[in-house]
Design a protein around this motif. Sequence first.
Motif, mmCIF file in Angstrom:
data_model
loop_
_atom_site.group_PDB
_atom_site.id
_atom_site.type_symbol
_atom_site.label_atom_id
_atom_site.label_comp_id
_atom_site.label_asym_id
_atom_site.label_seq_id
_atom_site.Cartn_x
_atom_site.Cartn_y
_atom_site.Cartn_z
ATOM 1 N N ASP A 149 0.853 -1.341 0.058
ATOM 2 C CA ASP A 149 -0.040 0.051 0.063
ATOM 3 C C ASP A 149 0.652 1.342 0.152
ATOM 4 O O ASP A 149 0.523 2.243 -0.716
ATOM 5 C CB ASP A 149 -0.923 -0.102 1.374
ATOM 6 N N GLU A 151 3.662 1.837 -1.295
ATOM 7 C CA GLU A 151 4.198 2.291 -2.622
ATOM 8 C C GLU A 151 3.362 3.143 -3.394
ATOM 9 O O GLU A 151 4.056 4.044 -4.218
ATOM 10 C CB GLU A 151 4.310 0.889 -3.448
ATOM 11 N N THR A 152 2.235 3.205 -3.163
ATOM 12 C CA THR A 152 1.320 4.143 -3.972
ATOM 13 C C THR A 152 0.656 5.380 -3.026
ATOM 14 O O THR A 152 0.071 6.005 -3.720
ATOM 15 C CB THR A 152 0.290 3.288 -4.743
ATOM 16 N N ARG A 153 1.235 5.258 -2.082
ATOM 17 C CA ARG A 153 0.761 6.553 -1.127
ATOM 18 C C ARG A 153 1.695 7.701 -0.920
ATOM 19 O O ARG A 153 2.846 7.299 -0.862
ATOM 20 C CB ARG A 153 0.542 5.991 0.300
ATOM 21 N N ASP A 154 1.415 8.983 -0.654
ATOM 22 C CA ASP A 154 2.331 10.065 -0.738
ATOM 23 C C ASP A 154 2.507 10.568 0.688
ATOM 24 O O ASP A 154 3.007 11.427 1.303
ATOM 25 C CB ASP A 154 2.087 11.119 -1.754
ATOM 26 N N ASN A 232 10.415 1.949 -5.770
ATOM 27 C CA ASN A 232 9.787 3.090 -4.775
ATOM 28 C C ASN A 232 9.239 2.991 -3.405
ATOM 29 O O ASN A 232 8.439 3.355 -3.178
ATOM 30 C CB ASN A 232 8.682 3.619 -5.797
ATOM 31 N N SER A 258 8.493 8.684 -8.453
ATOM 32 C CA SER A 258 7.175 8.832 -9.021
ATOM 33 C C SER A 258 7.221 8.064 -10.258
ATOM 34 O O SER A 258 6.005 7.915 -10.864
ATOM 35 C CB SER A 258 6.929 10.172 -9.242
ATOM 36 N N HIS A 260 8.879 4.388 -12.588
ATOM 37 C CA HIS A 260 9.902 3.300 -12.758
ATOM 38 C C HIS A 260 10.869 3.497 -13.733
ATOM 39 O O HIS A 260 10.434 3.885 -14.853
ATOM 40 C CB HIS A 260 9.599 1.761 -12.968
#
Length: 324
Positions: A149, A151-154, A232, A258, A260
Amino acid sequence: MQSIDSYRSTFINYLESKVRTKEPANLYEPITYILGLGGKRLRPILTLMSAEVFDADYKKALDAALAIEVFHNFSLVHDDIMDDAPLRRGKTTVHEKWDINTGILSGDAMLINAYQLFENYEGDIFRHLAQLFSKTALEVCEGQQYDIDFETRDDVTIPEYLKMIEYKTAVLVAAALKMGGIIALASQESQDSIYEFGRNLGIAFQLQDDYLDAFGDPETFGKQVGGDIIENKKTFLYLKSLELGSATEQKELQDLFSFHVEDSKDKIDLTKSIFVETGAVPAIQKEIETYTQKAFDVLIPLSISKEKKELLKEFGENLMRRKV
């Protein structure tokens, strides 16, 4: 008490006597392969050591130690698939050597094999081992999901990250130690204390692993250096760099994480330079020391001999220097 090398040697001999390739070969060969790649064997060593710390014959804990090691390697097989990792302990990962379907199925078989090993214990010992194992296995899965999770949270925070590594890594180290206490029929207080020792040591170990992922020697680290950066992953180094860095450094790091890239060398080098410039490197080293000391502090009131406390402390110190 045995030496750490003696525990390791006894365990490896036991593992080799129990793990055999049988039919269907494509199911069992990957299991033999991953269990034969070596590694530190730190979790089974802790189970054997803990049993003897609490005055039991450590050989009674061999099946529990093997269950812990089989489960740990099962989780690595599946983690490597999810991370698309090419290397494990310096060798080709299972899904790369065979294929993804084989990795999934062989991993499933390993999980079942781990549970089967607890059947060699009876009564309350079996029940307590199985309950702890089920709780721990589910927490490991939760930790892995948090990791995915993130990996896609800022907006990941450092406390969230520490909870993730506690579940993904530390609880299995803690459970390995508590299982030795269960088999030795140690008091509940002693079992809980040795669990806390392992939990704190496990967090320190994972923080050290995160540091080595970026700055380790590929010859000795055994995994692809920079793997977390390529994927990331919001590690402590990343999160601390965002906390301590200038606005320019923050934006540059966020931009790097942000996307790959095919050629990852420049991304790894740039990210590492930001980790250094922001002061995230000494920050993670301090955090490692803090959790290691927390683990050692748990040993102070534990009702075991000074010699046994020193052996556990020596294990922790060696682990942080990666000599175990």
